[in-house]
Scaffold this motif. Sequence first.
Motif, short mmCIF file in Angstrom:
data_model
loop_
_atom_site.label_atom_id
_atom_site.label_comp_id
_atom_site.label_asym_id
_atom_site.label_seq_id
_atom_site.Cartn_x
_atom_site.Cartn_y
_atom_site.Cartn_z
N MET A 49 11.46 18.45 7.45
CA MET A 49 11.77 19.37 8.55
C MET A 49 11.98 18.56 9.82
O MET A 49 11.08 17.85 10.27
N ASP A 50 13.16 18.63 10.40
CA ASP A 50 13.46 17.98 11.67
C ASP A 50 13.15 18.95 12.81
O ASP A 50 13.55 20.12 12.75
N VAL A 51 12.47 18.46 13.84
CA VAL A 51 12.12 19.29 14.99
C VAL A 51 13.08 19.01 16.13
O VAL A 51 13.26 17.86 16.54
N ASN A 52 13.72 20.06 16.63
CA ASN A 52 14.68 19.94 17.73
C ASN A 52 15.73 18.88 17.44
O ASN A 52 16.45 18.98 16.46
N ALA A 65 20.63 14.77 4.90
CA ALA A 65 20.48 15.99 5.68
C ALA A 65 19.07 16.54 5.54
O ALA A 65 18.43 16.41 4.49
N ALA A 66 18.58 17.15 6.60
CA ALA A 66 17.24 17.74 6.57
C ALA A 66 17.23 18.93 5.62
O ALA A 66 18.25 19.59 5.39
N ARG A 84 22.70 18.10 10.71
CA ARG A 84 22.94 18.23 9.27
C ARG A 84 21.66 18.75 8.63
O ARG A 84 20.64 18.07 8.65
N THR A 85 21.71 19.96 8.11
CA THR A 85 20.50 20.57 7.58
C THR A 85 20.85 21.64 6.56
O THR A 85 21.90 22.30 6.67
N PRO A 107 31.53 22.94 15.57
CA PRO A 107 32.01 22.51 14.24
C PRO A 107 31.25 21.32 13.67
O PRO A 107 31.29 21.09 12.46
N SER A 108 30.55 20.57 14.51
CA SER A 108 29.81 19.41 14.01
C SER A 108 28.45 19.79 13.44
O SER A 108 27.79 18.96 12.82
N VAL A 109 28.02 21.03 13.67
CA VAL A 109 26.75 21.50 13.12
C VAL A 109 27.00 21.98 11.70
O VAL A 109 27.76 22.92 11.46
N ARG A 110 26.33 21.33 10.75
CA ARG A 110 26.51 21.67 9.34
C ARG A 110 25.20 22.19 8.77
O ARG A 110 24.20 21.48 8.75
N TYR A 111 25.24 23.43 8.32
CA TYR A 111 24.04 24.06 7.76
C TYR A 111 24.47 24.99 6.64
O TYR A 111 25.63 25.43 6.57
N ARG A 112 23.54 25.32 5.75
CA ARG A 112 23.84 26.22 4.64
C ARG A 112 23.28 27.62 4.86
O ARG A 112 23.89 28.60 4.46
N SER A 113 22.09 27.69 5.46
CA SER A 113 21.42 28.98 5.60
C SER A 113 20.75 29.05 6.97
O SER A 113 20.18 28.06 7.44
N LEU A 114 20.82 30.22 7.59
CA LEU A 114 20.32 30.40 8.95
C LEU A 114 19.21 31.45 8.96
O LEU A 114 19.30 32.49 8.30
#
Length: 233
Positions: A49-52, A65-66, A84-85, A107-114
């Motif tokens: 888990m990455d914080v901030n 990726a986290a 990247r998470t 667009p640089s924020v890459r995530y799968r689930s919010l």
Amino acid sequence: MNTQELQALRETHRRWLAKLKILDRPWLILGSAPNPTLPTDIVAHCARMDVNNAGKTANMLGLPAADLTFRKRKKSWEEHPDVRTRGLLWLHTRPLWVMRLKLLMKPSVRYRSLMRATKEEREAIVDHVCGGMPTDIGETGHVTNGVAALCYALFMGVPSATLAGFSLTVMGHSYNEKGSTRRQIDEDAYVLSKLRERPEVFTTEEGLSASIGIRHVARLEDILQASRNVRTS
């Protein structure tokens, strides 16, 4: 928040974490203190888990990726645009669909689930886990997001939570050279002192262990052995 509301919140987030397949794994919580201690076997075994903006440090170190990122609403995206998470837990007040629209503009924020959590929910989790924050502790009466992330992990019932990149004494951040003064030290120290005896809480940082008394671990076997001792006691 009352007990029923907290329980409903916990169940909602546990279902989300189960879909990410990290609910039953030990967690490594990466904070932003300079020079984080990241034993290779612990990094490989734990859900991270990455914080901030600690994910910027992870990127610099070549880490994958986290699994989860725990992020304050007001934290600057400009300082770390390349998030990247797999899971993004964003402290926000707007509905999820509005949050997704906002992320489309990054667009640089890459995530799968919010997933969303409000500031009120964050504070309720911290209070529940530590037993409440006295009004005369510190200047703000609130812990940093790193300590809140630890409380979140414990509230969700993960097998263990290991802190890396956490310090109450070293100033600055791992991802820049500004040397910013660390805030909310008294609040963090109070809550961490309440949690230091919990058998599922560890730290890779010798300095944090020395200053607050959380059990220090240098390798994965230290965590696994401690967990075995708890099960057989």
